[in-house]
Design a protein around this motif. Structure first.
Motif, PDB file in Angstrom:
ATOM      1  N   LEU A 584      45.263 -50.305   1.531  1.00  0.00           N
ATOM      2  CA  LEU A 584      43.536 -49.694   2.282  1.00  0.00           C
ATOM      3  C   LEU A 584      42.928 -51.010   2.945  1.00  0.00           C
ATOM      4  O   LEU A 584      42.992 -52.145   2.647  1.00  0.00           O
ATOM      5  CB  LEU A 584      42.657 -49.626   0.803  1.00  0.00           C
ATOM      6  CG  LEU A 584      41.174 -49.025   1.885  1.00  0.00           C
ATOM      7  CD1 LEU A 584      41.529 -47.399   2.276  1.00  0.00           C
ATOM      8  CD2 LEU A 584      39.893 -48.401   1.034  1.00  0.00           C
ATOM      9  N   THR A 585      42.719 -50.799   3.924  1.00  0.00           N
ATOM     10  CA  THR A 585      41.842 -51.505   5.321  1.00  0.00           C
ATOM     11  C   THR A 585      40.853 -51.368   6.320  1.00  0.00           C
ATOM     12  O   THR A 585      41.712 -50.224   6.742  1.00  0.00           O
ATOM     13  CB  THR A 585      43.671 -52.916   6.538  1.00  0.00           C
ATOM     14  OG1 THR A 585      44.509 -52.784   5.607  1.00  0.00           O
ATOM     15  CG2 THR A 585      43.266 -53.296   7.506  1.00  0.00           C
ATOM     16  N   ARG A 586      39.534 -51.947   6.089  1.00  0.00           N
ATOM     17  CA  ARG A 586      38.926 -51.936   7.118  1.00  0.00           C
ATOM     18  C   ARG A 586      38.446 -52.706   8.266  1.00  0.00           C
ATOM     19  O   ARG A 586      38.230 -53.630   7.284  1.00  0.00           O
ATOM     20  CB  ARG A 586      37.746 -51.369   6.715  1.00  0.00           C
ATOM     21  CG  ARG A 586      36.833 -51.039   6.929  1.00  0.00           C
ATOM     22  CD  ARG A 586      35.591 -50.629   6.042  1.00  0.00           C
ATOM     23  NE  ARG A 586      34.180 -49.423   7.034  1.00  0.00           N
ATOM     24  CZ  ARG A 586      32.772 -50.376   7.122  1.00  0.00           C
ATOM     25  NH1 ARG A 586      33.381 -51.656   6.845  1.00  0.00           N
ATOM     26  NH2 ARG A 586      32.105 -49.079   7.809  1.00  0.00           N
ATOM     27  N   ARG A 587      38.707 -52.634   9.535  1.00  0.00           N
ATOM     28  CA  ARG A 587      37.987 -53.971  10.240  1.00  0.00           C
ATOM     29  C   ARG A 587      36.788 -52.927  11.137  1.00  0.00           C
ATOM     30  O   ARG A 587      36.890 -51.411  11.841  1.00  0.00           O
ATOM     31  CB  ARG A 587      39.536 -53.377  10.946  1.00  0.00           C
ATOM     32  CG  ARG A 587      39.121 -54.568  12.522  1.00  0.00           C
ATOM     33  CD  ARG A 587      40.125 -55.015  13.232  1.00  0.00           C
ATOM     34  NE  ARG A 587      39.764 -55.278  14.223  1.00  0.00           N
ATOM     35  CZ  ARG A 587      40.378 -57.402  14.306  1.00  0.00           C
ATOM     36  NH1 ARG A 587      40.551 -57.606  13.159  1.00  0.00           N
ATOM     37  NH2 ARG A 587      39.836 -57.624  14.975  1.00  0.00           N
ATOM     38  N   LYS A 588      35.843 -53.689  11.253  1.00  0.00           N
ATOM     39  CA  LYS A 588      34.778 -53.313  12.022  1.00  0.00           C
ATOM     40  C   LYS A 588      34.525 -53.857  12.905  1.00  0.00           C
ATOM     41  O   LYS A 588      33.865 -55.151  12.939  1.00  0.00           O
ATOM     42  CB  LYS A 588      33.692 -52.930  11.396  1.00  0.00           C
ATOM     43  CG  LYS A 588      31.686 -52.447  11.413  1.00  0.00           C
ATOM     44  CD  LYS A 588      31.187 -51.814  10.708  1.00  0.00           C
ATOM     45  CE  LYS A 588      29.822 -51.639  11.562  1.00  0.00           C
ATOM     46  NZ  LYS A 588      28.220 -51.320  11.005  1.00  0.00           N
ATOM     47  N   THR A 589      34.153 -54.314  14.329  1.00  0.00           N
ATOM     48  CA  THR A 589      33.741 -55.094  15.156  1.00  0.00           C
ATOM     49  C   THR A 589      32.941 -54.159  16.183  1.00  0.00           C
ATOM     50  O   THR A 589      32.660 -53.422  16.869  1.00  0.00           O
ATOM     51  CB  THR A 589      35.122 -55.193  16.788  1.00  0.00           C
ATOM     52  OG1 THR A 589      36.051 -55.503  15.575  1.00  0.00           O
ATOM     53  CG2 THR A 589      34.851 -55.989  17.568  1.00  0.00           C
ATOM     54  N   ASP A 590      31.475 -55.280  16.142  1.00  0.00           N
ATOM     55  CA  ASP A 590      30.431 -55.313  16.980  1.00  0.00           C
ATOM     56  C   ASP A 590      30.289 -55.999  17.998  1.00  0.00           C
ATOM     57  O   ASP A 590      30.277 -57.076  17.708  1.00  0.00           O
ATOM     58  CB  ASP A 590      29.055 -55.346  15.625  1.00  0.00           C
ATOM     59  CG  ASP A 590      28.751 -53.993  14.076  1.00  0.00           C
ATOM     60  OD1 ASP A 590      29.393 -52.920  14.509  1.00  0.00           O
ATOM     61  OD2 ASP A 590      28.568 -54.824  13.711  1.00  0.00           O
TER      62      ASP A 590
END
Length: 686
Positions: A584-590
């Motif tokens: 499970l991978t979660r990547r968030k870029t603001d």
């Protein structure tokens, strides 16, 4: 002529010929040398691939069939010492058909022959030829490419003569009747004369469709004594253009280097280089020198000196541009006692740029250094007082600026601070001030503090660092501030869990360049567990944030449960190896103006088992679900491969089924791949 005279002549010729053709010193028969025998080996390979891609709008199919035939032989003719040969031929043909475009057919034929005369002698000669022909037919057109390469390589390996290697090659290319030829020649020579090592290289390349380039390199290394070495190098490169509207170009240069350390008291190094580039439109030449001399007069007094100077000139029909620089450093150190030392430094810098700007500075400083072991720490402190003069001239602006004044520097360092048995500390501070008596021209100070754990290493290892630097200067019209804090921790305390943590924050400010007024923050945490038998659990979390006053804040966050594999389980099942993975991978870029979030869930299972003595089966099933903002992409694939051997043949079969689902659209792909190959090896009876 008498009979004795004839015998003497024939004996002399025989000895001379034998001396030339005898094997080089140190050569002997190697039982692993394949050229002792005459060998024949070859292989046949067939590749077939069928691919189908189907969605709601259309179906695409493609088939390809490729055949590869190889035959090679090597051995000797009459004797391993007389002549050896390598020969081979390769034929590759492939047919590809598509339901959505024209069919494609490719044929390729390649053969080569290499012979070596007197390969074990001191003068071996190699001749080789390689020819390849490729024909491609596509959409009613046919393209044919033929490349033929001839190579001659001759070597001289006598100890009393320079070791020589001569290589000459010619490549002929034919593309649909358009021919071109390229030739390359290279000469390498090496010779050691006493303490002198000499290397010479010559290259010449020419062709119908390329420039002619000639290159010469000469390198000499002479050991003058046990502690002194002199190196000399010369290089020249000349380009003769292919087209008349281009100009010739010649570049050449020399380098001289001397290094010497005759004893502990004295050491020196000097390096000089000169280069010249000549064109029809301009000439560029320049030179540089760098040197350093260190001398220790006594146990207490030592001196050092370094000098660097360079200049370059660019001359053309309309202008002449010159630039030069010089850096001179002189230093001396005298130990008054076990704890006190005096130092004197003189620094001179001069830079003249091509735009007419001249910068010049002189800095002299006298310093005193004190060092002492305090028992609980090692103390080192210094104070320097000197004179600085800076000058800046702008010819274009017709301005001149001079800044002269007193230069001071104070520093103190405490290392291995032992205040508590739980941690060790290091601290340092530095302050410098440049003033003309009425105002401050330049001021800067920096501080650093670091700590690391000493106890409880069986539980955790922790270190932390703090660094701050600020500087304001009228010389460069620049004011900079930087602050950096980081923390690093690792723990192996838990028997089945490894933990690590890293955190750092950086703040940079520049009064005149707003883009450098930025803040950075980074954090990373990882954990790995092997508590369960044959199972690995892993987790990592990290983010990186950048903030500046112009663009705002940009932040990237990664949450990886096992860097794509939260859980990995391995075990034996029914005589095979089973590997299960969950990720499970979660990547968030603001970004500065928008944000994007991607979450991926991966499930996979792989099974490998030997079916028969010569057969192996591999099966993989994988499903990946990816959410990008509000969009869902699901990919499911099943792959089966079988690798088997049947007498002299080996077979490889693969089937892959894939389903790609995105935005309520579904695409299905089916791929069948089959490879059959056979090889043989023979030792020829003659």
């Amino acid at each position: 002529m008498s009979v004795g005279g004839k015998k003497a002549i024939w004996l002399t010729l025989f000895l001379a010929t034998t001396g030339v053709l005898l094997p080089a010193a140190g050569l002997c028969d190697d039982p692993r040398d394949p050229y002792i025998y005459r060998l024949l080996y070859g292989s046949i390979q067939f590749d077939f691939k069928h691919h189908t891609a189907e969605d709601e709008n259309r179906t695409r199919e493609s088939d390809s069939f490729k055949q590869t035939y190889k035959l090679d032989t090597l051995g000797n003719i009459y004797s391993r010492y007389l002549m050896t040969y390598n020969a081979g031929v390769r034929f590759v043909t492939s047919d590809s058909s598509y339901s959505y475009t024209a069919d494609r057919k490719r044929d390729g034929l390649n053969y080569y022959l290499k012979t070596a005369f007197l390969p074990k002698s001191t003068m071996p000669l190699e001749l080789s030829v390689n020819r390849s022909t490729n024909t491609t037919a596509f959409s009613g057109t046919e393209t044919e490419d033929t490349i033929t390469k001839y190579t001659l390589r001759w070597a001289l390996k006598r100890d009393d003569l320079p070791k020589t290697l001569l290589t000459a090659s010619q490549t002929e290319s034919d593309h649909n009747g358009a021919t071109s030829t390229a030739s390359h020649y290279r000469l390498e020579m090496q010779k050691q004369l006493g303490r002198t090592h000499n290397n010479f290289y010559y290259n010449y390349t020419t062709g119908d469709n390329s420039d002619s380039i000639t290159g010469i390199n000469f390198i000499n290394r002479t050991i003058l004594s046990r502690d002194t070495t002199l190196r000399f190098g010369y290089a020249r490169n000349h380009k003769d253009p292919r087209f008349d509207n281009e100009s010739e170009e010649t570049t050449q240069g020399i380098t001289i280097n001397l290094r010497s350390r005759p004893g502990r008291e004295f050491s020196q190094s000097h390096n000089y280089s000169y280069y010249l580039t000549e064109k029809e439109t301009q000439d560029i030449h320049g030179q540089s020198y760098s040197g350093a001399v260190n001398y220790r007069f006594s146990r207490n007094l030592s001196t050092n000196m370094s000098l660097y100077t360079s200049d370059s000139v660019t001359e053309s029909a309309t202008s002449t541009l010159e630039s030069s620089s010089l850096d001179l450093n002189l230093g001396a150190s005298y130990t008054l006692s076990r704890n006190v030392a005096l130092g004197q430094t003189i620094t001179y810098n001069y830079d003249k740029l091509t735009n007419g700007r001249v910068r010049e500075s002189i800095i002299t400083q006298t310093s005193v250094t004190y060092g002492k072991g305090l028992g609980w720490a090692d103390l080192s402190a210094s104070y320097g007082l000197g004179y600085r003069e800076n000058a800046l001239e702008e010819e274009r602006l017709n301005t001149s600026t001079e800044l002269t004044g007193l230069d001071q520097n104070v520093s103190a360092t405490l290392s291995d601070i032992d205040l508590t048995r739980f941690a060790s500390f290091n601290a340092s501070a530095n302050y410098n001030l440049f003033t003309d008596g009425s105002e401050t021209l330049s001021e800067g100070h920096s501080y650093s503090l670091s700590a690391s754990s000493r106890e409880w290493h069986e539980y955790a290892s922790v270190s932390a660092n703090y660094f701050f630097y600020t500087n304001s200067s009228r010389i460069n019209l620049d004011t900079r501030d930087e602050e950096r804090i980081n923390l690093n921790a690792n723990s192996n305390y838990f028997k089945y869990v490894n933990l690590s943590l890293f955190y750092e924050t950086v703040s940079k400010k520049n009064e005149f360049v707003e883009l450098e007024n930025r803040e950075e923050e980074q954090f990373k945490f990882t954990a790995n567990s092997t508590y369960f038998k044959n199972t690995t659990l892993s987790f990592s979390y990290d983010f990186f944030k950048v903030t500046d006053p112009v663009n705002g804040t940009s932040k990237t966050t990664n949450t990886n449960f096992g860097a794509g594999h939260l859980l990995t389980h391995r075990r034996r099942l029914m005589g095979g190896d089973l590997v299960l993975r969950l990720g499970l991978t979660r990547r968030k870029t603001d970004y500065y103006v928008e944000s994007e979030t991607t979450t991926a869930l991966n499930l996979s299972a792989a099974y490998r088992r030997r079916l028969l003595r010569n057969s192996e089966w591999n099966a993989t099933a994988e499903r990946t679900s990816t959410w990008r903002n509000e969009e869902l992409i699901e990919i499911t694939s099943i792959t089966n491969t079988i690798n088997t051997g049947l007498r002299h043949w080996s077979f490889f079969f693969e089937h892959r089924f894939l389903i790609h689902e995105e935005d309520r659209r579904e695409r299905t792909e089916n791929t069948f791949y089959l490879r059959a190959s056979r090889g043989f090896f023979r030792m020829l009876p003659f």
